[in-house]
Design a protein around this motif. Structure first.
Motif, PDB file in Angstrom:
ATOM      1  N   GLY A   2     -73.513  60.964  31.102  1.00 31.09           N
ATOM      2  CA  GLY A   2     -72.043  61.096  30.536  1.00 31.09           C
ATOM      3  C   GLY A   2     -71.186  60.645  31.558  1.00 31.09           C
TER       4      GLY A   2
ATOM      5  N   PHE B  20     -63.460  63.927  31.393  1.00 32.66           N
ATOM      6  CA  PHE B  20     -63.377  64.746  29.927  1.00 32.66           C
ATOM      7  C   PHE B  20     -62.079  64.526  29.274  1.00 32.66           C
TER       8      PHE B  20
ATOM      9  N   ARG C  88     -65.412  65.904  34.301  1.00 35.12           N
ATOM     10  CA  ARG C  88     -66.223  66.578  33.498  1.00 35.12           C
ATOM     11  C   ARG C  88     -67.123  67.724  34.283  1.00 35.12           C
TER      12      ARG C  88
ATOM     13  N   GLN D 288     -72.411  69.302  30.466  1.00 36.30           N
ATOM     14  CA  GLN D 288     -73.227  68.608  30.163  1.00 36.30           C
ATOM     15  C   GLN D 288     -72.812  68.084  28.572  1.00 36.30           C
ATOM     16  N   CYS D 289     -73.062  66.709  28.296  1.00 32.03           N
ATOM     17  CA  CYS D 289     -72.567  66.287  27.073  1.00 32.03           C
ATOM     18  C   CYS D 289     -73.377  66.421  25.934  1.00 32.03           C
ATOM     19  N   ASN D 290     -72.817  67.369  24.665  1.00 32.30           N
ATOM     20  CA  ASN D 290     -73.463  67.411  23.418  1.00 32.30           C
ATOM     21  C   ASN D 290     -74.575  68.571  23.658  1.00 32.30           C
TER      22      ASN D 290
ATOM     23  N   ASP E  60     -73.956  71.569  20.466  1.00 30.92           N
ATOM     24  CA  ASP E  60     -72.695  71.181  19.809  1.00 30.92           C
ATOM     25  C   ASP E  60     -73.122  71.334  18.328  1.00 30.92           C
TER      26      ASP E  60
ATOM     27  N   ARG F 260     -73.676  75.495  29.462  1.00 28.28           N
ATOM     28  CA  ARG F 260     -73.378  73.873  29.632  1.00 28.28           C
ATOM     29  C   ARG F 260     -72.675  73.327  30.662  1.00 28.28           C
TER      30      ARG F 260
END
Length: 425
Positions: A264, A268, A286, A289-291, A294, A311
């Motif tokens: 990622g 952010f 950031r 963790q991304c997504n 979600d 996360r």
């Protein structure tokens, strides 16, 4: 009645003249006399004279800053003496170093250490010899005062003072007080004894402005100093430019560490509610963790960071604890969207949720949001509405007491917060 008369030794300790002259004599003269005992003619050297002059200036500046910020809740503690004098001596001797003037390291270090030692001892002695005492007149909302620590409360049963000396009188001036109590309040004021309204003393001791609604009077008292807003914006801009340039290598290292730790982008971006209710894009390193999760969570839940949030990445946990993840917001400061110090900007979805629950929540946007703030150093990170109401009380205290002195207090407390990890999630 025993109100303002103090024993001579107590009265002397509380005198500004004694504290300052005693501090200067102890902190400046002792290192100079030690050097003169070894080299008697050193007093005529230019480097010692420059150092003594600089130390006097730094000492006086540190003293008055410490005295001034001591008016705010909790900062009269001895723990704030060291950072205050470190700041004043640091600024003065960085200036000397910048102009490449010769100075005595022994005199500079000795003066700094003895300055902190003098005021630390003075603070401890003053607190023991003369604790803060307030007489409380019964009636109204004074019962809540006993929950506030750091003060010896004397609850009065009759319109006369206790045998111990008190620093002032507290009453709920909106309550229906008897003629006897009203005469007692008038006599106290005429005798030079401070008389405080219960709300006034509660705000001063807790650092919170508790409100149930915004009346015309409340709006007037919460109107920030417009002149200082302009001055602060200029200082913020230069500070942000300095941070962006000076810490560029650190930014690069952090960005690389984030990319290696998890997939990622390093930065952010999030939409948050900014100055005067305008939506801004806030930048952070950031730390999550991304997504992750979600799909199962709605927009509001995704915006909330809870304790031990799954996360958060390994490097992200360190960045959050050290508050390094907030550094890219210097970009927002440079763009005039944020300040270094002010109420924290909330995610748009959370801000709208709080506005629906707390009708006067929007008023916190009357000043620029900050990277750190009064609520953050007192309360830490919160998300639930009940906690946000308490946070709002801190924000309104900041707006009501908007000044460079309160910003200095927040700056010093932020250093302690970063070192302790208080409120990080």
């Amino acid at each position: 009645m025993t109100i303002g008369n103090l024993p001579s030794h107590r009265h002397l300790l509380l005198r500004t003249r004694f504290q300052l002259i005693g501090g200067l004599s102890f902190a400046i003269m002792v290192p100079a006399l030690i050097r003169m005992s070894v080299h008697p003619h050193v007093i005529f050297s230019s480097n010692l004279q420059v150092t003594i002059t600089a130390a006097v200036f730094a000492h006086v500046m540190g003293f008055f800053v410490y005295r001034r910020i001591g008016n705010f809740p909790g900062v009269a503690a001895a723990g704030y003496i060291l950072p205050t004098f470190a700041l004043s001596y640091g600024l003065v001797f960085i200036t000397i170093f910048f102009f490449r003037l010769e100075y005595s390291r022994f005199q500079a270090a000795g003066s700094f250490m003895l300055s902190t030692l003098w005021y630390f001892g003075l603070s401890v002695a003053s607190q023991r010899l003369d604790p803060y005492r307030l007489a409380v007149i019964p009636g109204g909302k004074v019962d809540q005062l006993e929950k506030i620590g750091g003060v010896i409360w004397h609850n009065l049963s009759a319109p006369q003072f206790p045998s111990e000396r008190v620093n002032g009188v507290v009453a709920d001036l909106r309550a229906n007080l008897s003629d006897g109590w009203e005469r007692f309040i008038a006599d106290s004021a005429l005798s030079g004894i401070p008389v405080y309204h219960v709300k006034q003393i509660s705000e001063s001791l807790t650092g919170r402005v508790e409100i149930e609604s915004l009346s015309e009077n409340t709006l007037g008292s919460l109107n920030p100093n417009q002149a200082y807003i302009k001055i602060k914006q200029a200082v913020d801009w230069f500070g942000a430019l300095l941070v962006l340039v000076a810490f560029a290598p650190l930014w690069a290292l952090v960005a690389v560490a984030i990319r290696l730790d998890s997939p990622g982008p390093a930065l952010f971006r999030q939409e948050r509610m900014g100055y005067r209710g305008e939506i801004i894009t806030v930048f952070k390193f950031r730390s999550m963790q991304c997504n992750v999760g979600d799909e199962a969570a709605d927009e509001k839940e995704r915006a909330i960071t809870r304790s031990e949030d799954g996360r958060i990445t390994r490097i992200g946990r360190f960045l959050r604890r050290a508050r390094i993840d907030e550094l890219p917001q210097a970009i927002n400061v440079l763009r005039g969207e944020m300040s270094w110090i002010g109420p924290r900007p909330e995610a748009v979805v959370l801000s709208r949720w709080y506005e629906a629950e707390l009708p006067f929540y929007r008023y916190r946007h009357i000043v620029r949001p900050g990277i750190t703030g009064w609520a953050q150093v007192n309360q830490g990170h919160v998300v639930e509405v009940d906690d946000v109401l308490e946070k709002l009380h801190y924000d309104f205290y900041y707006i009501k007491n908007f000044s460079p002195w309160l910003d200095v207090v927040i700056f010093l407390r932020t250093i302690r917060t970063v070192l302790s990890g208080f409120g990080a999630r």
